[in-house]
Design a protein around this motif. Sequence first.
Motif, mmCIF file in Angstrom:
data_model
loop_
_atom_site.group_PDB
_atom_site.id
_atom_site.type_symbol
_atom_site.label_atom_id
_atom_site.label_comp_id
_atom_site.label_asym_id
_atom_site.label_seq_id
_atom_site.Cartn_x
_atom_site.Cartn_y
_atom_site.Cartn_z
ATOM 1 N N SER A 288 5.462 -2.043 -2.985
ATOM 2 C CA SER A 288 4.000 -2.416 -2.515
ATOM 3 C C SER A 288 4.590 -3.267 -1.039
ATOM 4 O O SER A 288 3.990 -3.009 -0.511
ATOM 5 C CB SER A 288 2.608 -2.744 -2.705
ATOM 6 N N SER B 53 7.347 -3.157 0.595
ATOM 7 C CA SER B 53 7.551 -1.883 1.592
ATOM 8 C C SER B 53 6.494 -2.236 2.883
ATOM 9 O O SER B 53 7.193 -1.895 4.140
ATOM 10 C CB SER B 53 6.740 -0.514 0.881
ATOM 11 N N ALA B 54 5.169 -2.566 2.225
ATOM 12 C CA ALA B 54 4.284 -3.260 3.934
ATOM 13 C C ALA B 54 4.931 -4.189 4.269
ATOM 14 O O ALA B 54 4.952 -4.123 5.775
ATOM 15 C CB ALA B 54 2.965 -3.414 2.833
ATOM 16 N N ILE C 74 6.067 -4.731 8.877
ATOM 17 C CA ILE C 74 4.659 -4.745 9.608
ATOM 18 C C ILE C 74 6.281 -5.560 9.710
ATOM 19 O O ILE C 74 6.076 -6.177 11.149
ATOM 20 C CB ILE C 74 4.408 -6.185 9.041
ATOM 21 N N THR D 196 -2.261 -4.636 10.556
ATOM 22 C CA THR D 196 -1.944 -5.932 9.498
ATOM 23 C C THR D 196 -3.393 -6.489 8.596
ATOM 24 O O THR D 196 -3.326 -6.754 7.497
ATOM 25 C CB THR D 196 -0.965 -6.472 10.400
ATOM 26 N N VAL E 244 -3.602 -4.321 5.669
ATOM 27 C CA VAL E 244 -3.056 -4.156 4.932
ATOM 28 C C VAL E 244 -2.942 -6.283 3.918
ATOM 29 O O VAL E 244 -2.329 -5.818 2.762
ATOM 30 C CB VAL E 244 -0.869 -4.389 5.901
ATOM 31 N N LEU F 258 -3.730 -5.778 0.017
ATOM 32 C CA LEU F 258 -2.682 -6.748 -1.058
ATOM 33 C C LEU F 258 -2.820 -7.474 -1.848
ATOM 34 O O LEU F 258 -2.822 -7.250 -3.582
ATOM 35 C CB LEU F 258 -1.421 -6.690 -0.367
#
Length: 381
Positions: free
Chosen positions: A39, A42-43, A47, A124, A127, A131
């Motif tokens: 995760s 990937s994120a 970004i 962002t 996210v 996270l």
Amino acid sequence: MGNIKGRGSPLRHHPEAVEIDLIRGLFHAFAPALVMTISFLSAGLVILNRTGDSILLVLLILGAVASVARLVSAHLIAPIIHAEGVTIEQARYLERLFAIPYLCFSLVLGLFGFRLLQLPSADTHMVAAALSLSYCAGVAVGMGSRMWIAVPSMILALGPVIAAMLLQPDFLYKLSGAVMAAILLSGIQSLRGKQNRSADDIALRIAFSHLARKDALTALPNRIALREWWEQVVASGAENKLVAVHYLDLNDFKPVNDRHGHPVGDALLAAAGKRIARTIRDSDIVARLGGDEFAVIQYDIVNADDAAQLAARIREAITQPFSIGALTLKISTGHGFVVSRGRDEALEDLLALADKALYTSKQGGEISQYEAVETITRRVA
């Protein structure tokens, strides 16, 4: 460990065993750590592709290194920490090795979230919050039994995100930061209770396991414990070690039990068990097999004379008068033993042969040895 060492807690009887088990619990959460790694990467890549931010690139690289190190260390340490015979010092050392990349990743994740909240895009920001919060939830579940790792990890991962939100001019961001801070504080508080409950549960399981292997009357090992000791010490030991298996019972015990009652008989059995235990070395074991029957195993003796000498010491110890309450009781012991190179022999076979020698001793009134110094495999019926 907090208040879990209280007077009524079973933890105080097995503190090191409990702590080792708590440390072992850290290595059951490999899948969540892998999901978090995927995760995060990937994120971060998505970004980074959008923003091209150089600081995010550095943090992404550091996070990837720390995350891979976290997974690799967990994979390498897990079989070592779960091996039999791990000491508390070894377990704590392995725990520290595991904690280093874990805490490093937490710090990088927190800084990564802080940087995301400095960027202008609201996507962002979402996210960053997702996270950090999901990571802290995973820490609480997988690391909650070791607060010295869990609490710093949660603070490092979520603290910078909370700070960045509180620094935002928008009131909703400040409110979100305050809510996340409250969640963090309540989560830390709940971890204390989880650690205490986990430790007490483990302590109870260990205590029950010990009870299952201990004779309730004499507090000596029982047949289950004797068999496990044989497998751990003799069956897995050196091939050339001589072993003596002794089988004995208490002569005249039944008349004492019948005449004075079971409480006196039980006290006599317990006292006899203590006397037998005092005659053996730390490397040997005595167990109650049931009734008035006991087994003693001598490991790594020089020759059969060592076994004969121990048998004589046991007989001498048992023939001394016993003071049970106001009573003075005298008994003797029937005693047989067999000597063998025991690694390749079955314990039950050796006990059976020692029992035969015991029967012979009853006929002749003397300690009897089943003649099988080198090997007995061919003699077992």
